[in-house]
Design an enzyme around this catalytic site. Structure first.
Site, PDB file in Angstrom:
ATOM      1  N   TYR A 108      31.212 -42.107   2.619  1.00 35.95           N
ATOM      2  CA  TYR A 108      32.543 -42.301   2.021  1.00 35.95           C
ATOM      3  C   TYR A 108      32.527 -43.651   1.314  1.00 35.95           C
ATOM      4  CZ  TYR A 108      37.529 -43.214   1.496  1.00 35.95           C
ATOM      5  OH  TYR A 108      38.760 -43.512   0.973  1.00 35.95           O
ATOM      6  N   GLU A 196      37.867 -43.401  -5.478  1.00 35.57           N
ATOM      7  CA  GLU A 196      37.383 -42.858  -4.213  1.00 35.57           C
ATOM      8  C   GLU A 196      36.333 -41.793  -4.483  1.00 35.57           C
ATOM      9  OE1 GLU A 196      39.696 -41.525  -0.290  1.00 35.57           O
ATOM     10  OE2 GLU A 196      39.819 -40.011  -1.871  1.00 35.57           O
TER      11      GLU A 196
END
Length: 387
Positions: A108, A196
């Site tokens: 992530y 992101e």
């Protein structure tokens, strides 16, 4: 401003951030042409402004053309419901058809602004592919943060700290460093409030690829990025918010029953707070601004009354720059020819308040005028319950 995944990846590509080969389409028949380009296996992904698409049936893997066309047919037009869409869901109008990529490891990676520390922060985790909120709740020690001071900027020690925490080998480190440097450059140059990548994948030969992508842009900086402003998809926004944007109104739709019209963001927040304090639920945030006009007030009021959930309207105006008589005329003009039965509570305090109240009294409309804020809020809550 939000953009779709395929649009975020277009921006990624401009900054040399590796992405899978793919293309977007609204037409099931075009899937054949795209899969000829990307090959099999391929992935068909719903394009909506929401996460959790996989769990909601909006992401499917296809091993041949028949499966690809079947998946596209199933996804295009579907009503996708996830945690982020709410129970009303979102209609899927486009799909991204993308090449399948070998996944050795999922990470992530995100960059946001830490408002408390007033600087960007890079957030990374070895638990990619999952909702980051779940990781934060169950394994907070696996979320790593590196703050980037605006004077120092992104430097080698920031990178070294992250790769050590993520446990990357030397081959992976080189590719990760290049991607992270470009991602941070994108974040600054494009005036993003969020970038992101989840998951950021590592392949069998240590390539680092953005398998997904999300970017939120600062609305106040869109005048510098006309190409980004053109990416806006009004079908993904609430129709009332789209209408409000035409008149430069700061409007956000909420789930309550008390429509609020206020001047000034601080007073708008305080108004919603006092409604909540007395047990009510605001139906929106609406700031008509300090330098508003009669026409903007008129349109703002029409938008409030267009919300089918609104049971009561609460107008709370503190006249500083804005004149309360101007607001009063806008409200009265908005109700001309209207047969609305919705109770309307009005509090006008400040510049020209007596003139404003006279316009309200002489309008012939059954407004409820209150000068005291707690009393006005209580009345709005009571009437929203039908009492």
């Amino acid at each position: 401003m939000k953009v779709h995944e395929y649009q975020a990846k277009q921006v990624f590509k401009n900054y040399n951030i590796p992405i899978p080969e793919g293309a977007v389409t609204e037409n099931i028949d075009e899937v054949t042409k795209i899969v000829e380009l990307v090959g099999f296996p391929c992935v068909i992904k719903a394009q909506v402004y929401a996460g959790g698409r996989g769990k909601a049936g909006g992401v499917k893997i296809a091993k041949n053309l028949k499966e690809a066309k079947s998946a596209a047919k199933e996804i295009i037009g579907m009503k996708l419901i996830s945690k982020q869409t709410g129970p009303e869901g979102r209609r899927v109008r486009k799909v991204l058809v993308e090449q399948g990529v070998e996944i050795k490891k999922e990470l992530y990676l995100a960059i946001i602004v830490d408002r408390e520390k007033e600087m960007p922060v890079i957030i990374a985790s070895p638990e990619g592919g999952m909702e980051i909120e779940e990781v934060a709740a169950k394994n907070p020690e696996l979320i790593y943060k590196v703050h980037i001071h605006p004077v120092i900027g992104f430097s080698g020690f920031h990178f070294r700290k992250l790769v050590f925490q993520l446990g990357l080998n030397k081959g992976q480190q080189k590719n990760f460093a290049r991607l992270l440097k470009n991602l941070f450059k994108l974040f600054l140059e494009m005036d993003a409030s969020l970038v992101e990548i989840n998951p950021l994948i590592i392949t069998g030969n240590d390539e680092v690829i953005a398998l997904d992508g999300k970017i939120d842009f600062d609305n106040n900086a869109l005048f510098r990025h006309s190409n980004i402003a053109d990416m806006r998809d009004i079908y993904e926004e609430d129709p009332l918010e789209v209408e409000a944007s035409k008149y430069d109104l700061n409007y956000i739709k909420l789930d309550g029953t008390i429509g609020c019209m206020v001047n000034g963001a601080g007073l708008a927040m305080a108004t919603m707070d006092i409604i909540k304090y007395y047990g009510g639920e605001p139906a929106n945030f609406l700031d008509v601004g300090g330098g508003t006009s009669e026409d903007r007030v008129k349109e703002a009021f029409k938008i409030l009354l267009s919300d089918s959930k609104v049971k009561t309207v609460f107008v709370n105006i503190f006249g500083g720059i804005v004149r309360t008589d101007l607001v009063a005329r806008g409200i009265v003009n908005a109700l001309k020819g209207s047969n609305t039965k919705i109770p309307i509570i009005i509090r006008l305090v400040g510049t020209n308040e007596e003139a404003g109240r006279k316009i309200i009294r002489d309008s012939g409309v059954n407004f409820i005028v209150e000068n005291n804020l707690p009393d006005a809020a209580k009345k709005a809550v009571e009437l929203s319950r039908g009492t």
